[in-house]
Design a protein around this motif. Structure first.
Motif, PDB file in Angstrom:
ATOM      1  N   PRO A 186       0.825  -1.209   0.000  1.00  4.94           N
ATOM      2  CA  PRO A 186       0.000   0.000   0.000  1.00  4.94           C
ATOM      3  C   PRO A 186       0.860   1.260   0.000  1.00  4.94           C
ATOM      4  CG  PRO A 186       0.149  -0.878   2.214  1.00  4.94           C
ATOM      5  CD  PRO A 186       0.956  -1.795   1.351  1.00  4.94           C
ATOM      6  N   SER A 187       0.284   2.351  -0.499  1.00  5.09           N
ATOM      7  CA  SER A 187       1.013   3.614  -0.557  1.00  5.09           C
ATOM      8  C   SER A 187       0.336   4.691   0.259  1.00  5.09           C
ATOM      9  CB  SER A 187       1.135   4.074  -2.014  1.00  5.09           C
ATOM     10  OG  SER A 187      -0.143   4.379  -2.556  1.00  5.09           O
ATOM     11  N   SER A 188      -0.656   4.341   1.047  1.00  2.00           N
ATOM     12  CA  SER A 188      -1.403   5.324   1.827  1.00  2.00           C
ATOM     13  C   SER A 188      -1.849   4.687   3.138  1.00  2.00           C
ATOM     14  CB  SER A 188      -2.635   5.793   1.047  1.00  2.00           C
ATOM     15  OG  SER A 188      -3.542   4.713   0.877  1.00  2.00           O
ATOM     16  N   GLN A 189      -2.266   5.526   4.053  1.00  2.00           N
ATOM     17  CA  GLN A 189      -2.763   5.030   5.337  1.00  2.00           C
ATOM     18  C   GLN A 189      -3.985   4.146   5.150  1.00  2.00           C
ATOM     19  OE1 GLN A 189      -1.358   5.754   8.237  1.00  2.00           O
ATOM     20  NE2 GLN A 189      -2.847   5.602   9.842  1.00  2.00           N
ATOM     21  N   MET A 190      -4.897   4.570   4.271  1.00  2.00           N
ATOM     22  CA  MET A 190      -6.101   3.752   4.069  1.00  2.00           C
ATOM     23  C   MET A 190      -5.735   2.427   3.407  1.00  2.00           C
ATOM     24  SD  MET A 190      -7.953   6.074   1.156  1.00  2.00           S
ATOM     25  CE  MET A 190      -6.962   7.091   0.071  1.00  2.00           C
ATOM     26  N   GLY A 191      -4.636   2.417   2.634  1.00  2.00           N
ATOM     27  CA  GLY A 191      -4.164   1.170   2.044  1.00  2.00           C
ATOM     28  C   GLY A 191      -3.633   0.210   3.088  1.00  2.00           C
TER      29      GLY A 191
END
Length: 1021
Positions: free
Chosen positions: A228-233
């Motif tokens: 993932p590349s984001s917090q939500m990821g």
């Protein structure tokens, strides 16, 4: 008087001890039989190079003050240790005949500390982040039968990697630790931790429990994989891995061998430690745990004190670091203006975090993790005590609580029979400022910390001179750094130097005396004695007799005054509330009311609000107990709704790593502290639709919020609304503006975008047809909801050909595109949109900021409106959202749209697009009291939002805002003076620096191969 340290050696038993042994002979006999079985010499597999010399260490530490645990203190007690284990502890403890007796008179013995979160013994994690020009990596490059994502390292076991590091162990022992949890800190799932002591021995001897906990985080660590590349990821990856592991457990044959999932399932039996970076991450981690039945132990970020009610509700045990922020150098006003009040208040209040946890009755441990220098650990604990933490709770947090949390209290955490002989010997109460840690015993092995401080020589002495008179002296300071004064009518400072058993003294007999009495001699068990010269140079002999401990002054035992701190604000910024505002009944009288209903605009009209709802609309309404607001000469409208926003989102608006990321959710990463919530309330905004970015054809799930300033993330959310998801078309999704290296991820053309949609919905349709036992897929769950009209699409769009394409795909799969956003070529296809049933969210007059908006015209919104398309004006920009009323006013100019219809484009129409028009968007009895009182016509550039009301709560009041500015100035000045005072005292300071707030647009990329490169796209729309 015997005050010297008796080094360990075979000691003769005193008559008193012999007498005690006779009294307890039967007890000793039973005790010895037990020891014979428990502590017989163990055989080893390691060969001996030389002559075997097995030893069994037995020690008795007598006359000590033993702190058995935080609740139990034993005076004049004895601690008995044999073969690395505690045998007995107490005033009546029996001293074995073969024990080495250590006289600990005046000393304190504590359990050695336990650090529940440490990377001791693990290889340092080196994060490369990937090459700046490397192509995206979509699959794991870990070799073997492991899972698909490199960030899931559940198969890693710290015990396999652990190596004793004597240098680091010594530093931790000097801080008081005897046992630590050794945990790899790499990945979202970090594998298992091992419990080890800080003894200097072979790894097999210091490992106490091979697998003591499992570790997790919102950080993919060394993984070079894009997702993932984001917090939500990160959150989506954790949720999907939980589901995959459950499925794998029930359907192992379908997956084959997956060592990562096997280990994941096995690790669920262990205590789970989740490392987070701040208070909101703590709540996010706990929410994941609640979903899957796991109670995480949460390693805190340091600002959780700002939300103690929510933190307490997690029911979690926390691990609190003590890396309090350093003082900021505020001397240069040009630099100081960049320092936020939030950072200043955090500097002041961060040390109070442990005390806040104690007050809230939340279980917690203390850790040395995150400290730049472990040597500062005890001083940091003392600082926490100064800020309100009790010494008892501090000791608990370093001994019993970590041990019980990890279910190893049978091994460490107190001084009880059968436990490891891990204990500290100190010169006084361990948290006293002048107390010296003398020795740290780990597994029955002694480690010297301050050997020269064992003899505490402080006190009053009478020095007898031969020939001559006697002199009274007082020795103060610390055991390691004593200071001497001559006690006469005036106390006069002298000099004392101690080197092992040798002492030298220089004693003045009067102030400003030219000559001193100079003495040298030996400190022995029988006292001090030696030779010297008097003030005229004549030889003398001397001896010193201990006269007693210096009596404490009446006020010297008083604790330091409580630290004066400002209040916690909600949220934790200058514009936060001291106390959250409450819903109230309100009567707004005599205003021009823009109803957005068939009644139109009503002059000189009253609106009554009760229980957060619009209760009555009319003239001369009775106020009753309601608060009365005079609306004479003012305008009242429904609250503005921003249909396309990216405020209040943490750590990335795009999960840009894959073409389809329908599994990620903006609702998982709300940031209630974002000051843009307050700023937009000041512009009359009451609701915002928070969208995923436009980096992929199918992005993440969106979240509708109300701007309830000061509330937590869950309370921002609008409940019981139809869920939405973000799609995107055009340049962004085919990566034409991402740079030359991003040519690997499909799609790369607009044609490919269509195929992504067709493939995704084909897979979703097939997924729905699968029977029992299917693997639950969060991505396909969301897409199936679209097929079943349970989730609705907001699509980033510009070019008419692609707009037509997506409507065709939707028709083919029998679903509807709810909203095309941006859609600056909407005027070209408005009739087709109307036929399809799609609405539009657009800009008033933005164009020419990239190639695919060259055909934009300012009449776009008016044309779509006149064709019958439900049209809204949105922001996609934190700054523009503060003046959406003015953007709506532009539509009156461009296209001749009536004023009331133009206002609907930022109120009722976005409510319709978001399926909440039955609840908000107009002023109608029964609807939510989301209202704005304007100083002028709301479409005017002169109009100011004087009061913004959300659910009957005045969330913004322009008069109160002026008061807040005064409060901010006063609080800044107070804290500036406090910081200047710290610098004046010599406290190290850090340079003032500017830390801009996170502000996102559709195209902003974070993480993956963009991380650390400062890549956000140019225009950002």
């Amino acid at each position: 008087m015997k005050r010297a340290f008796e080094k360990p050696g075979r000691a003769l038993l005193s008559r008193g001890v012999a007498y005690a042994l006779n009294r307890h002979r039967s007890k000793l006999l039973v005790f010895s039989l037990l020891l014979a079985g428990s502590y017989a010499h163990a055989q080893e597999t390691y060969p001996v190079n030389g002559i075997a010399d097995p030893k069994e260490g037995c020690y008795a530490f007598t006359h000590a003050t033993i702190i058995k645990d935080a609740q139990t203190t034993l005076s004049n007690a004895t601690l008995v240790v044999r073969d690395g284990r505690i045998v007995d502890a107490g005033p009546a403890a029996v001293i074995p005949k073969d024990a080495v007796v250590v006289d600990c008179k005046g000393k304190y013995i504590y359990p050695s500390f336990v650090d529940i979160f440490s990377s001791y013994g693990q290889t340092e994690i080196k994060r490369t982040g990937g090459s700046w020009n490397a192509a995206p990596q979509f699959l794991s490059n870990t070799k073997g039968a492991y899972g698909w994502n490199q960030a899931i390292k559940s198969e890693i076991n710290a015990v396999d990697l652990f190596a004793v590091d004597e240098a680091k162990a010594a530093t931790l022992r000097e801080a008081g630790f005897g046992t630590v949890v050794s945990q790899p800190t790499d990945g979202v799932a970090r594998g298992t931790a091992t419990l080890v002591t800080l003894a200097n021995g072979k790894e097999n001897k210091v490992i106490i429990k091979e697998k003591v906990a499992a570790g997790y985080s919102f950080d993919k660590g060394t993984s070079t994989q894009n997702y993932p590349s984001s917090q939500m990821g990160y959150i989506a990856l954790l949720r999907q891995t939980f589901l995959d592991a459950q499925w794998y457990k029930s359907q192992p044959a379908k997956e084959g061998v997956n060592l990562s999932l096997q280990a994941w399932n096995a690790n669920q039996q262990l205590p789970s430690i989740f490392e987070v970076k701040d208070k909101w991450d703590a709540l996010r981690a706990d929410k994941i745990g609640d979903e899957f039945g796991v109670q995480y132990i949460i390693k805190a970020g340091g600002n959780e004190y700002q939300r103690m009610a929510e933190i307490a509700a997690t029911k979690a045990t926390f691990i609190l670091p003590l890396n309090f922020p350093g003082a900021i150098d505020m001397e240069d006003p040009s630099d100081a203006r960049f320092v936020s009040l939030t950072d200043m208040k955090h500097w002041e209040m961060a040390p109070s975090q442990p005390a806040a946890f104690e007050k809230a009755n939340i279980p917690f441990c203390l850790t040395a993790a995150d400290l730049k220098d472990v040597k500062s650990f005890l001083s940091s604990v003392r600082k926490a005590i100064e800020y309100g933490l009790s010494e008892q709770k501090a000791l608990d947090a370093l001994t019993k609580t970590p041990a019980t949390t990890l279910k190893v209290y049978d091994k460490v955490g107190s001084l009880e029979a059968g436990k490891l002989a891990n204990f500290l010997i100190t010169s006084g109460p361990v948290f006293n400022e002048n107390t010296v840690l003398l020795q740290n015993w780990v597994q029955g092995n002694r480690y010297l910390i301050k050997s020269d401080a064992w003899n505490d020589i402080r006190g009053v002495y009478t020095i007898n001179l031969t020939p001559g008179n006697s002199i009274k002296i007082e020795i103060k300071g610390t055991p390691a750094a004593p200071a001497v004064t001559v006690l006469q009518k005036d106390t006069i400072a002298g000099r004392i130097d101690i080197n092992n058993k040798l002492v030298t003294l220089s004693l003045p007999l009067a102030k400003n005396a030219r000559n001193n009495i100079r003495l040298s001699g030996l400190i022995s068990d029988n006292g001090w004695s030696g030779t010297g010269v008097d003030t005229v140079g004549s030889a003398i002999r001397w001896n010193a007799v201990f006269a007693g401990i210096t009596p404490a002054k009446a006020d010297s035992a008083k604790k330091k005054a409580a630290v004066d701190m400002g209040p916690v604000y909600y949220p934790f910024s200058g514009y936060g509330w001291d106390k959250l505002p409450q819903q109230q009944d309100i009567l707004i009288k005599n205003a021009t009311v823009w109803t957005n209903e068939k009644e139109g605009r009503l002059e000189n009209t009253d609106v009554l609000v009760r229980n957060g709802k619009i209760a009555q609309i009319g003239k001369n309404l009775a106020a009753g107990s309601a608060r009365v607001i005079d609306g004479t000469g003012k305008h009242l409208s429904a609250g503005i709704i921003d249909e396309h926003s990216h405020i209040a989102i943490s750590n990335g608006v795009n999960e840009s790593s894959q073409a389809v990321t329908a599994e990620v959710r903006i609702g998982d990463v709300l940031n209630p502290d974002d000051v843009n919530i307050y700023r937009q309330l000041s512009g009359g905004v009451t609701s915002s639709h928070l969208l995923h970015g436009s980096a992929n054809p199918i992005g993440g799930q969106s979240q509708l919020i109300k701007l309830r300033w000061g509330q937590n993330a869950e309370e921002l959310k609008v409940t019981a609304w139809d869920p939405f998801i973000k799609f995107a078309l055009g340049e962004n999704v085919k990566q034409s503006n991402w740079g030359d290296r991003n040519t690997v991820r499909f799609p790369q053309t607009r044609m490919g975008v269509e195929q992504v949609y067709v493939d995704a919905f084909t897979r979703a349709r097939d997924y729905e047809k699968q029977g029992p036992g299917k693997r639950r897929d969060l991505e396909l769950d969301a897409l199936a909801e679209i097929l079943n009209a349970k989730r609705f699409i907001t699509c980033h769009s510009y070019v008419q050909s692609e707009i037509n394409m997506l409507m065709h795909v939707a028709d083919s799969f029998h679903f509807r595109v709810n909203t095309f956003t941006h859609i600056l070529e909407g005027y070209k296809v408005a009739d087709k949109m109307k036929a399809h049933g799609a609405g539009a969210g657009t800009f008033a007059d933005w164009w020419a900021y990239k190639m695919e908006v060259q055909d934009a015209i300012p009449y776009n919104a008016a044309i779509m409106h006149k064709v019958g398309v439900v049209t809204a004006i949105n922001s996609d920009d934190a700054e523009m959202a503060r003046r959406l009323n003015q953007e709506a006013g532009k539509i009156v100019k461009y296209g001749g749209v009536p004023e009331e219809e133009a206002l609907k484009m930022v109120t009722l129409n976005p409510a319709k697009l978001l399926h909440v028009d039955s609840r908000t968007g107009s002023i109608k009895v029964g609807k939510d009291a989301d209202l704005v009182l304007w100083s002028d016509n709301p479409l005017s550039i002169y109009a100011k939002a004087e009061k913004t009301i959300v659910d009957g709560i005045v969330e913004f009041d322009r008069d109160y805002d002026l008061q807040l500015r005064q409060r901010i100035a006063a609080e800044r000045n107070r804290l500036t003076q406090k910081l200047l005072g710290e610098k004046k005292k010599g406290t190290p300071t850090q340079k003032a620096s500017f830390a801009p707030d996170e502000m996102y647009h559709c195209e902003d990329l974070q993480g993956g191969h963009q991380e650390g490169l400062g890549l956000t796209s140019g225009a950002g729309f």
